[in-house]
Motif scaffolding. Structure first.
Motif, PDB file in Angstrom:
ATOM      1  N   LEU A 140      23.103  52.017  30.255  1.00  0.00           N
ATOM      2  CA  LEU A 140      22.725  53.420  30.425  1.00  0.00           C
ATOM      3  C   LEU A 140      23.948  54.295  30.695  1.00  0.00           C
ATOM      4  CD1 LEU A 140      19.484  53.000  32.583  1.00  0.00           C
ATOM      5  CD2 LEU A 140      19.616  53.644  30.165  1.00  0.00           C
ATOM      6  N   GLU A 141      24.925  53.755  31.438  1.00  0.00           N
ATOM      7  CA  GLU A 141      26.141  54.518  31.727  1.00  0.00           C
ATOM      8  C   GLU A 141      26.972  54.738  30.468  1.00  0.00           C
ATOM      9  OE1 GLU A 141      28.977  56.651  33.813  1.00  0.00           O
ATOM     10  OE2 GLU A 141      26.933  56.109  34.329  1.00  0.00           O
TER      11      GLU A 141
ATOM     12  N   ASN B  54      25.756  54.802  27.446  1.00  0.00           N
ATOM     13  CA  ASN B  54      24.974  55.767  26.672  1.00  0.00           C
ATOM     14  C   ASN B  54      25.282  57.189  27.127  1.00  0.00           C
ATOM     15  OD1 ASN B  54      22.706  56.110  24.669  1.00  0.00           O
ATOM     16  ND2 ASN B  54      21.716  57.046  26.441  1.00  0.00           N
ATOM     17  N   ARG B  55      25.354  57.387  28.441  1.00  0.00           N
ATOM     18  CA  ARG B  55      25.695  58.710  28.975  1.00  0.00           C
ATOM     19  C   ARG B  55      27.068  59.166  28.507  1.00  0.00           C
ATOM     20  NH1 ARG B  55      28.920  60.810  32.426  1.00  0.00           N
ATOM     21  NH2 ARG B  55      29.752  58.769  33.016  1.00  0.00           N
TER      22      ARG B  55
ATOM     23  N   THR C 227      19.694  60.962  27.183  1.00  0.00           N
ATOM     24  CA  THR C 227      18.606  60.157  26.635  1.00  0.00           C
ATOM     25  C   THR C 227      18.811  59.949  25.146  1.00  0.00           C
ATOM     26  OG1 THR C 227      17.049  60.990  28.291  1.00  0.00           O
ATOM     27  CG2 THR C 227      16.107  60.016  26.304  1.00  0.00           C
TER      28      THR C 227
ATOM     29  N   PHE D 202      17.583  60.252  31.121  1.00  0.00           N
ATOM     30  CA  PHE D 202      18.582  59.215  31.395  1.00  0.00           C
ATOM     31  C   PHE D 202      18.055  57.839  30.971  1.00  0.00           C
ATOM     32  CE2 PHE D 202      21.507  56.598  34.005  1.00  0.00           C
ATOM     33  CZ  PHE D 202      22.708  57.187  33.621  1.00  0.00           C
ATOM     34  N   SER D 203      17.643  57.744  29.728  1.00  0.00           N
ATOM     35  CA  SER D 203      17.009  56.514  29.248  1.00  0.00           C
ATOM     36  C   SER D 203      17.375  56.236  27.796  1.00  0.00           C
ATOM     37  CB  SER D 203      15.481  56.615  29.383  1.00  0.00           C
ATOM     38  OG  SER D 203      15.090  56.696  30.732  1.00  0.00           O
ATOM     39  N   ILE D 204      17.106  55.007  27.383  1.00  0.00           N
ATOM     40  CA  ILE D 204      17.271  54.575  26.003  1.00  0.00           C
ATOM     41  C   ILE D 204      15.932  54.035  25.525  1.00  0.00           C
ATOM     42  CG2 ILE D 204      18.419  52.964  24.434  1.00  0.00           C
ATOM     43  CD1 ILE D 204      20.780  52.893  26.397  1.00  0.00           C
TER      44      ILE D 204
ATOM     45  N   ASN E  88      15.884  56.504  33.942  1.00  0.00           N
ATOM     46  CA  ASN E  88      16.728  55.322  34.197  1.00  0.00           C
ATOM     47  C   ASN E  88      16.121  54.054  33.585  1.00  0.00           C
ATOM     48  OD1 ASN E  88      18.643  56.767  35.885  1.00  0.00           O
ATOM     49  ND2 ASN E  88      17.030  56.791  37.413  1.00  0.00           N
ATOM     50  N   SER E  89      15.667  54.162  32.345  1.00  0.00           N
ATOM     51  CA  SER E  89      14.930  53.059  31.738  1.00  0.00           C
ATOM     52  C   SER E  89      15.513  52.660  30.392  1.00  0.00           C
ATOM     53  CB  SER E  89      13.458  53.440  31.555  1.00  0.00           C
ATOM     54  OG  SER E  89      12.845  53.707  32.807  1.00  0.00           O
ATOM     55  N   LEU E  90      15.361  51.374  30.062  1.00  0.00           N
ATOM     56  CA  LEU E  90      15.707  50.842  28.748  1.00  0.00           C
ATOM     57  C   LEU E  90      14.428  50.249  28.174  1.00  0.00           C
ATOM     58  CD1 LEU E  90      17.626  49.943  26.497  1.00  0.00           C
ATOM     59  CD2 LEU E  90      18.262  47.981  27.903  1.00  0.00           C
TER      60      LEU E  90
END
Length: 355
Positions: free
Chosen positions: A228-229, A231-232, A290, A305-307, A322-324
């Motif tokens: 996630l980081e 990705n951000r 996201t 804040f997810s993928i 905060n999810s994948l």
């Protein structure tokens, strides 16, 4: 010069996603992590690439193909079991020949690529060149010890008491000197042939082993938090592009990428965000950092804040963050449960129930 890309391994820290998908193919900003590494190798002027594959070989080969879409010539090297990075060098010996090579871990992400590092190696040609970065908890990595002049004097793999905070980044450059070293070592307590032990062997033999400490961004995308980081970080580099449909009742704010065929209906999208082709966002809010892959549906929900991987749907579930979320996933509200009490009471019981 060649490149050896390691794309085996079970990806246990990314389960359950990696039960059905290669960890190197989990997307960051809707592009597989592995693809960023291959692009970095091509940008460094390397065209011959050997990809070490394991149980997920078919999926890796289907995604990468012959490498031509990256400007590369790819050869696949099967590894029966993940027996260590040095083992990968051993099984690739015939393909590598006597060429210098860069070894690149396929689930690592380095902002800025490796071109400068490769150019310096080609110019100076030490026996080995390693990349280091400072980390908060070195116990999870290979760790380097440097002397007062900044020379590498020792390496340890996942030490309980690290001698420094300098962790090895998953990019190594070698001359053919490494081939004798990987055959001179024995398996570690983990049952693996560690590349740190092979490099330590070179140091002990007074070979020319150099290091570079990078200040830029590096991540091992082996767990959900780091994924996630990364990705951000990638989304922060986006430039706005609206190729899909956004109706009059919707609003996009900031750096938003909406791929062709995607539709935004009565929704608010606040970037940085990327929405894949064929995806529908309806009566929803999609917030910063996201990534939603292709052919997904987000309806009456909030996401931040997810993928979200391809062909998944999130329908009427309020807020997710905060999810994948993997491929072909359905997230929906749970059915309502009537308010009731189930009792088994003995004789002469007294029970108080709040209603």
């Amino acid at each position: 010069m060649k490149a050896l890309v390691l794309s085996g391994g079970a990806g246990t820290r990314l389960r359950p996603i990696t039960h059905t998908s290669a960890k190197q193919l989990v997307p960051v900003a809707n592009k597989a992590v592995l693809f960023y590494g291959l692009e970095s190798i091509a940008a460094a002027g390397i065209t011959e690439v050997g990809v070490v594959v394991g149980d997920t070989a078919a999926e890796i080969e289907e995604s990468v193909g012959d490498g031509s879409k990256f400007g590369l010539d790819v050869t696949y090297i099967p590894q029966e079991r993940p027996l260590g990075l040095a083992h990968a060098v051993i099984i690739a010996r015939e393909w590598l020949g006597d060429d210098d090579f860069v070894m690149y871990l396929g689930d690592n992400f380095i902002v800025g690529g490796i071109a400068v590092l490769v150019d310096a190696f080609r110019r100076d040609r030490p026996d080995a060149q390693i990349l280091l970065t400072r980390v908060a908890d070195p116990r999870a990595f290979g760790v380097a010890e440097l002397d007062a002049q900044g020379q590498v004097i020792g390496l340890e793999e996942k030490p309980e008491r690290p001698k420094s905070d300098l962790a090895l980044v998953g990019v190594y450059l070698f001359t053919p000197a490494i081939h004798e070293a990987v055959r001179a070592i024995r398996p570690s307590w983990r049952g693996e042939l560690e590349i740190t032990h092979a490099i330590q062997h070179l140091i002990d033999q007074r070979a020319d082993v150099r290091c570079s400490v990078i200040e830029g961004y590096w991540k091992d995308t082996g767990n959900v938090v780091d994924m996630l980081e990364v990705n951000r970080t990638v989304l922060e580099t986006l430039e706005q592009r609206i190729d899909g449909e956004v109706d009059e009742a919707s609003e996009t704010v900031g750096r938003v990428v909406i791929e062709e065929g995607a539709r935004i209906v009565n929704s608010r999208v606040v970037g940085p965000v990327v929405i894949g082709a064929g995806t529908v966002i309806e009566d929803s809010y999609v917030g910063p950092f996201t990534s939603v892959a292709e052919n997904c549906r987000i309806v009456d929900s909030e996401l931040e804040f997810s993928i979200v991987l391809r062909d998944s749907s999130i329908l009427g579930v309020g807020r997710i963050e905060n999810s994948l979320i993997g491929r072909h996933v359905e997230v929906t509200p749970a059915p309502s449960v009537p308010s009731a009490h189930r009792l088994v009471l003995g004789d002469h019981s007294k029970v108080q129930i709040h209603t």
